[in-house]
Design a protein around this motif. Structure first.
Motif, short mmCIF file in Angstrom:
data_model
loop_
_atom_site.label_atom_id
_atom_site.label_comp_id
_atom_site.label_asym_id
_atom_site.label_seq_id
_atom_site.Cartn_x
_atom_site.Cartn_y
_atom_site.Cartn_z
N SER A 121 0.78 -1.24 0.00
CA SER A 121 0.00 0.00 0.00
C SER A 121 0.81 1.29 0.00
CB SER A 121 -0.96 0.01 1.20
OG SER A 121 -0.26 0.05 2.43
N CYS A 122 2.12 1.21 0.21
CA CYS A 122 2.88 2.47 0.18
C CYS A 122 2.92 2.97 -1.27
CB CYS A 122 4.26 2.31 0.81
SG CYS A 122 5.64 1.97 -0.27
N PRO A 123 2.82 4.28 -1.47
CA PRO A 123 2.78 4.83 -2.82
C PRO A 123 3.96 4.45 -3.70
CG PRO A 123 2.06 6.49 -1.27
CD PRO A 123 2.57 5.32 -0.45
N VAL A 124 5.15 4.33 -3.13
CA VAL A 124 6.31 3.96 -3.95
C VAL A 124 6.21 2.50 -4.38
CG1 VAL A 124 8.83 3.74 -4.01
CG2 VAL A 124 7.78 5.79 -3.03
N SER A 125 5.73 1.61 -3.51
CA SER A 125 5.51 0.22 -3.93
C SER A 125 4.54 0.17 -5.09
CB SER A 125 4.95 -0.62 -2.78
OG SER A 125 5.92 -0.92 -1.82
N LYS A 126 3.48 0.95 -5.00
CA LYS A 126 2.50 0.99 -6.09
C LYS A 126 3.13 1.48 -7.38
CE LYS A 126 -1.51 1.78 -3.13
NZ LYS A 126 -2.57 2.75 -2.78
N ALA A 127 3.98 2.51 -7.28
CA ALA A 127 4.65 3.04 -8.47
C ALA A 127 5.62 2.04 -9.07
CB ALA A 127 5.38 4.34 -8.13
N LEU A 128 6.15 1.15 -8.25
CA LEU A 128 7.13 0.16 -8.70
C LEU A 128 6.48 -1.18 -9.05
CD1 LEU A 128 9.96 0.94 -6.13
CD2 LEU A 128 9.93 1.50 -8.57
N ALA A 129 5.21 -1.19 -9.32
CA ALA A 129 4.47 -2.42 -9.60
C ALA A 129 5.04 -3.20 -10.79
CB ALA A 129 2.99 -2.11 -9.81
N ALA A 130 5.76 -2.55 -11.68
CA ALA A 130 6.34 -3.24 -12.82
C ALA A 130 7.55 -4.09 -12.45
CB ALA A 130 6.74 -2.22 -13.90
N VAL A 131 8.10 -3.89 -11.27
CA VAL A 131 9.23 -4.71 -10.82
C VAL A 131 8.71 -6.13 -10.62
CG1 VAL A 131 10.94 -5.08 -9.00
CG2 VAL A 131 10.41 -2.75 -9.75
N PRO A 132 9.34 -7.13 -11.26
CA PRO A 132 8.82 -8.49 -11.19
C PRO A 132 8.64 -9.06 -9.78
CG PRO A 132 10.51 -8.34 -12.87
CD PRO A 132 10.51 -7.03 -12.13
N GLU A 133 9.48 -8.62 -8.84
CA GLU A 133 9.38 -9.19 -7.49
C GLU A 133 9.79 -8.16 -6.44
OE1 GLU A 133 11.00 -13.13 -5.09
OE2 GLU A 133 12.04 -12.50 -6.91
N ILE A 134 8.94 -7.98 -5.45
CA ILE A 134 9.29 -7.18 -4.28
C ILE A 134 9.16 -8.11 -3.08
CG2 ILE A 134 8.75 -5.20 -2.82
CD1 ILE A 134 7.72 -3.77 -5.32
#
Length: 141
Positions: A121-134
């Protein structure tokens, strides 16, 4: 609310040089091929993405813990941004978030639930949604 940063690059990729600067004046830093893809001391865009992700995640986790009735004494997050060759170029293939937090009175299950919620839910995680794996590793201390 709009936040901005500037980057200027001069020269060819491998022997050129660049400068990145925040609107706020918080940083004005040089970068190069060597700082990005080699072992030359200095910063690079991926390091700044990691700092942004770690900061955003820590704040989001703290907010969620507060809403759940807990007062975090310390929330420390390290973000490891993996840059690897992908096809003809490079890509961010994985980000590892390593959380260590000290929160009086919280149980392990609630801690882990809040950490997972903050990760998505953090905005940066959402912005990085294209990263294959977090990935997330959370440790209650």
């Amino acid at each position: 609310m709009i936040r901005s940063a500037d980057a200027v690059w001069q020269g060819q990729l491998q022997d050129g040089k660049g400068q990145m600067k925040a609107q706020s004046g918080a940083f004005d830093v040089p970068f190069s091929f060597g700082t990005r893809f080699g072992d030359v001391p200095g910063t690079n865009p991926e390091e700044l993405i990691g700092a942004a992700h770690a900061g955003c995640f820590s704040m989001q986790f703290s907010a969620l813990a507060g809403r759940a009735g807990f007062t975090p004494e310390r929330v420390a997050t390290t973000a490891k941004v993996h840059v690897e060759r992908v096809g003809e170029g490079f890509g961010i293939t994985r980000i590892e978030l390593h959380l260590q937090a000290h929160i009086p009175g919280i149980d392990q299950a609630t801690f882990e639930k809040l950490a997972q919620e903050a990760k998505v839910s953090c905005p940066v995680s959402k912005a990085l949604a294209a990263v294959p794996e977090i990935r997330l590793e959370a440790k209650l201390v």
